[in-house]
Enzyme design. Structure first.
Site, PDB file in Angstrom:
ATOM      1  N   CYS A  70       0.806  -1.227   0.000  1.00 16.90           N
ATOM      2  CA  CYS A  70       0.000   0.000   0.000  1.00 16.90           C
ATOM      3  C   CYS A  70       0.839   1.276   0.000  1.00 16.90           C
ATOM      4  O   CYS A  70       0.654   2.161  -0.830  1.00 16.90           O
ATOM      5  CB  CYS A  70      -0.998  -0.009   1.150  1.00 16.90           C
ATOM      6  SG  CYS A  70      -0.275   0.012   2.810  1.00 16.90           S
ATOM      7  N   HIS A 122      -2.730   0.748   6.797  1.00 20.13           N
ATOM      8  CA  HIS A 122      -3.015   0.812   5.356  1.00 20.13           C
ATOM      9  C   HIS A 122      -3.156   2.269   4.921  1.00 20.13           C
ATOM     10  O   HIS A 122      -3.565   3.133   5.695  1.00 20.13           O
ATOM     11  CB  HIS A 122      -4.314   0.050   5.042  1.00 20.13           C
ATOM     12  CG  HIS A 122      -4.584  -0.083   3.582  1.00 20.13           C
ATOM     13  ND1 HIS A 122      -3.820  -0.862   2.745  1.00 20.13           N
ATOM     14  CD2 HIS A 122      -5.543   0.478   2.795  1.00 20.13           C
ATOM     15  CE1 HIS A 122      -4.294  -0.780   1.510  1.00 20.13           C
ATOM     16  NE2 HIS A 122      -5.343   0.025   1.518  1.00 20.13           N
ATOM     17  N   ASP A 134      -5.824   2.094  -4.294  1.00 20.71           N
ATOM     18  CA  ASP A 134      -4.861   1.588  -3.316  1.00 20.71           C
ATOM     19  C   ASP A 134      -4.351   0.218  -3.746  1.00 20.71           C
ATOM     20  O   ASP A 134      -4.895  -0.402  -4.646  1.00 20.71           O
ATOM     21  CB  ASP A 134      -5.479   1.517  -1.916  1.00 20.71           C
ATOM     22  CG  ASP A 134      -6.627   0.523  -1.811  1.00 20.71           C
ATOM     23  OD1 ASP A 134      -7.385   0.368  -2.786  1.00 20.71           O
ATOM     24  OD2 ASP A 134      -6.778  -0.111  -0.752  1.00 20.71           O
TER      25      ASP A 134
END
Length: 164
Positions: A70, A122, A134
């Site tokens: 991420c 994240h 993402d």
């Protein structure tokens, strides 16, 4: 020549000088305003770079361009698109960039997820209309920010972008 005659001949000349000076100043201000807005990096460049990687597979610790995690994805996209270096991990990206509130989030801002701002796990890039792009277990995808499996803990602005 009398003082009165000189004075009356000088008036149109001074008026012309004043008008030319005003015009030059107005053009200069307009050019500066245009330069200021074009000096900002474009959101479209950031978004275009991010979209290029849709479908790229997720690998923990990967920083691209063939695999991403991420934060490797957000770091890569900002560096590649506008030359902006941001920290490597999601937690460090949150700590190292300007915080923005949910009500002031803009396209290109980063959105963080986890248990708290001290437990970020994240990060994704906000693209508008409640969506983000993402890199996660399904690879690089576009998805809703507010999904049952995500807990939003904050937003930040890595760069001030232009939206022209």
């Amino acid at each position: 020549m009398s003082h009165r005659l000189i004075k009356s001949a000088l008036k149109p000349f001074l008026l012309l000088v004043a008008l030319v000076s005003f015009s030059v100043t107005a053009v200069s201000f307009a050019q500066q305003a245009n330069a200021d807005s074009s000096d900002k990096p474009q959101y479209s460049a950031v978004y275009k770079e991010a979209k290029k990687h849709l479908g790229t597979s997720y690998v923990y610790g990967a920083t691209g361009p063939t695999h991403f995690d991420c934060s490797g994805f957000t770091k890569y996209v900002y560096k590649k698109s506008i030359g902006k270096a941001i920290p490597r991990t999601a937690q460090a990206q949150y700590r190292g960039t300007k915080k923005v509130s949910k009500s002031h989030v803009k396209k290109g801002d980063l959105v963080y997820f986890g248990s708290s701002t001290f437990g970020i796990s994240h990060v994704g890039m906000y693209i508008g209309n409640g969506k983000m792009i993402d890199s996660q277990n399904r690879g690089v995808v576009t998805e809703k920010v507010y999904a049952p499996w995500w807990h939003v803990v904050g937003f930040s602005r890595p760069a001030t972008l232009s939206y022209d």
